[in-house]
Motif scaffolding. Structure first.
Motif, PDB file in Angstrom:
ATOM      1  N   LEU A   1       0.486  -1.341   0.125  1.00  0.00           N
ATOM      2  CA  LEU A   1       0.149  -0.080  -0.112  1.00  0.00           C
ATOM      3  C   LEU A   1       1.042   1.285   0.193  1.00  0.00           C
ATOM      4  O   LEU A   1       1.551   0.957   1.072  1.00  0.00           O
ATOM      5  N   PRO A   2       0.070   2.354  -0.737  1.00  0.00           N
ATOM      6  CA  PRO A   2       1.210   3.563  -0.363  1.00  0.00           C
ATOM      7  C   PRO A   2       1.255   3.905   1.862  1.00  0.00           C
ATOM      8  O   PRO A   2       0.667   3.937   1.553  1.00  0.00           O
ATOM      9  N   ILE A   3       2.603   4.070   1.557  1.00  0.00           N
ATOM     10  CA  ILE A   3       2.751   4.249   2.120  1.00  0.00           C
ATOM     11  C   ILE A   3       2.432   5.370   3.449  1.00  0.00           C
ATOM     12  O   ILE A   3       1.722   6.665   2.827  1.00  0.00           O
ATOM     13  N   SER A   4       2.262   4.637   4.368  1.00  0.00           N
ATOM     14  CA  SER A   4       1.250   5.889   5.843  1.00  0.00           C
ATOM     15  C   SER A   4       0.039   6.379   4.773  1.00  0.00           C
ATOM     16  O   SER A   4      -0.192   7.374   5.324  1.00  0.00           O
ATOM     17  N   LEU A   5      -1.030   5.472   4.163  1.00  0.00           N
ATOM     18  CA  LEU A   5      -2.053   5.708   4.223  1.00  0.00           C
ATOM     19  C   LEU A   5      -2.975   6.494   5.318  1.00  0.00           C
ATOM     20  O   LEU A   5      -3.656   5.345   5.278  1.00  0.00           O
ATOM     21  N   ASN A   6      -3.474   7.129   5.367  1.00  0.00           N
ATOM     22  CA  ASN A   6      -4.550   7.520   6.545  1.00  0.00           C
ATOM     23  C   ASN A   6      -6.120   7.586   5.664  1.00  0.00           C
ATOM     24  O   ASN A   6      -6.541   8.569   4.913  1.00  0.00           O
ATOM     25  N   PHE A   7      -6.467   6.631   5.042  1.00  0.00           N
ATOM     26  CA  PHE A   7      -7.880   6.629   4.213  1.00  0.00           C
ATOM     27  C   PHE A   7      -9.122   7.875   5.332  1.00  0.00           C
ATOM     28  O   PHE A   7      -8.659   8.207   6.048  1.00  0.00           O
ATOM     29  N   MET A   8      -9.587   8.930   4.192  1.00  0.00           N
ATOM     30  CA  MET A   8     -10.367   9.811   4.652  1.00  0.00           C
ATOM     31  C   MET A   8     -11.656   9.658   3.708  1.00  0.00           C
ATOM     32  O   MET A   8     -11.966   9.592   2.812  1.00  0.00           O
ATOM     33  N   VAL A   9     -12.418  10.394   4.054  1.00  0.00           N
ATOM     34  CA  VAL A   9     -14.208  10.501   3.359  1.00  0.00           C
ATOM     35  C   VAL A   9     -13.668  12.000   2.501  1.00  0.00           C
ATOM     36  O   VAL A   9     -13.463  12.252   3.347  1.00  0.00           O
ATOM     37  N   PRO A  10     -13.415  11.773   1.471  1.00  0.00           N
ATOM     38  CA  PRO A  10     -12.958  12.771   0.673  1.00  0.00           C
ATOM     39  C   PRO A  10     -14.150  14.037   0.618  1.00  0.00           C
ATOM     40  O   PRO A  10     -15.430  13.824   0.322  1.00  0.00           O
ATOM     41  N   LYS A  11     -13.346  15.059   0.413  1.00  0.00           N
ATOM     42  CA  LYS A  11     -14.424  16.239   0.481  1.00  0.00           C
ATOM     43  C   LYS A  11     -14.312  17.317  -0.643  1.00  0.00           C
ATOM     44  O   LYS A  11     -13.365  17.318  -1.323  1.00  0.00           O
ATOM     45  N   LYS A  12     -14.764  18.229  -0.951  1.00  0.00           N
ATOM     46  CA  LYS A  12     -15.087  19.471  -1.784  1.00  0.00           C
ATOM     47  C   LYS A  12     -14.247  20.202  -1.819  1.00  0.00           C
ATOM     48  O   LYS A  12     -13.958  20.821  -0.137  1.00  0.00           O
ATOM     49  N   GLU A  13     -13.410  20.863  -2.177  1.00  0.00           N
ATOM     50  CA  GLU A  13     -11.355  21.777  -1.805  1.00  0.00           C
ATOM     51  C   GLU A  13     -11.983  22.587  -3.097  1.00  0.00           C
ATOM     52  O   GLU A  13     -11.374  23.862  -2.718  1.00  0.00           O
ATOM     53  N   ILE A  14     -12.800  22.529  -3.797  1.00  0.00           N
ATOM     54  CA  ILE A  14     -12.677  23.648  -5.370  1.00  0.00           C
ATOM     55  C   ILE A  14     -14.180  24.714  -4.881  1.00  0.00           C
ATOM     56  O   ILE A  14     -14.899  24.487  -5.563  1.00  0.00           O
TER      57      ILE A  14
END
Length: 336
Positions: free
Chosen positions: A31-44
């Protein structure tokens, strides 16, 4: 020519390749190193934020993914031979479930012709089941990623408030597949089946949704847009036709040619759907495509469509304001 520097690295498919000197049992991609999964959110949220998007790791990964697949399908027919992995089979079964739910949720009688409210009932099922559908697709040791990846699946089928569908929803499905690559559920050798099996099946389900519930095109540019609903199948579909011995861009406006070859080429499949859905002269209802038929080679069509996709979809605030960012598709700037 498009140069894609280390395209597989761009989508971390490279990480999924077997580690040198390891035995097949530990063929599980790291797995990509130290990935803390999160609920995606809008940023733009404002037009000036668009620069943040274009500099982001998400943009680089997303474009890398699209271009890698574009390269992979070059000159190949939908009906050619390729491997179909267990994950791909599971994705097809997920899409079959969405298709079955359409049959189980017939349109309701209502005064307005467009935007049948039964779509909301259908969508509510997906909203409720998305996470478990995704969990069934990904390896059990990656189950922590299900919640994050499920968001892209829910975004990929249209908007339940407006009952519309457009290229931003299509982009969410590509983002969903890109995330599956990044966690190693999809592999380098799945490239052809991602487009020819999974994306093709997705398109069929979306067309059925659009027809059944009379969905509105989201942010359509009318006759000046490429297509009311899709864009990616025109990119990948034009790549399939590069260096074709007989079919040239001018041929796709000929219905006889389309009917003869649509099973082999995604681009012609899209034209066939337009011909079924629209009446009147092709040059009038699909002006942009009509103009494209005058381009001399498929290679030029393909390059032009990639430029147009960036300008008309990925660099348009009304589309990107809805895009969501998490740990797999990150808003963080690309590391220099």
């Amino acid at each position: 020519m498009l140069s894609i520097s280390s395209p597989l690295a761009a989508i971390n498919m490279a990480e999924t390749e077997q580690q040198a000197g390891s035995s097949p049992e530990d063929d599980k991609p790291p797995l990509p190193i130290s990935l803390n999964f999160m609920v995606p959110k809008k940023e733009i949220s404002m037009v000036p934020d668009m620069g943040k998007w274009k500099r982001s790791q998400a943009y680089a990964d997303y474009m890398g993914f699209i271009l890698t697949l574009n390269e992979g399908v070059k000159g190949k027919k939908l009906t050619c031979d390729y491997t179909v992995s267990e994950t791909v089979e599971k994705l097809l079964s997920l899409l079959d479930t969405l298709d079955r739910w359409i049959d189980e949720t017939p349109p309701v009688d209502q005064p307005s012709r467009f935007g049948n409210k039964a779509y909301r009932t259908w969508y509510a099922k997906l909203e409720k089941e998305a996470e478990s559908l995704v969990s069934a697709v990904i390896p059990s040791d990656r189950s922590a990623a299900a919640q994050e990846i499920a968001v892209y699946l829910k975004e990929a089928v249209g908007n339940s408030t407006r009952i519309d569908y457009g290229t931003g929803h299509e982009a969410a499905f590509a983002a969903f597949l890109c995330c599956l690559c990044k966690i190693g559920a999809l592999r380098v050798e799945d490239q052809l089946s991602i487009v020819f099996k999974v994306f093709d099946r997705y398109l069929r389900v979306m067309r059925k949704l659009q027809k059944t519930y009379r969905m509105e095109p989201a942010g359509s540019q009318g006759v000046w847009g490429l297509d009311d609903f899709q864009f990616l199948p025109f990119i990948w579909g034009s790549s399939q036709l590069i260096d074709h011995p007989t079919l040239e861009p001018r041929h796709f406006v000929d219905e006889k040619v389309v009917n003869e070859h649509h099973q082999d080429y995604m681009f012609l499949e899209c034209i066939k759907f337009i011909n079924e859905m629209k009446t009147g002269p092709f040059a009038e209802h699909s002006n942009q495509l009509w103009n494209i038929s005058a381009v001399p080679t498929w290679s030029k069509v393909n390059q032009g469509l990639i430029r147009m996709y960036k300008a008309e979809c990925l660099e348009k605030f009304p589309v990107i304001q809805h895009f969501k960012f998490g740990s797999l598709l990150s808003i963080q700037p690309v590391k220099p």
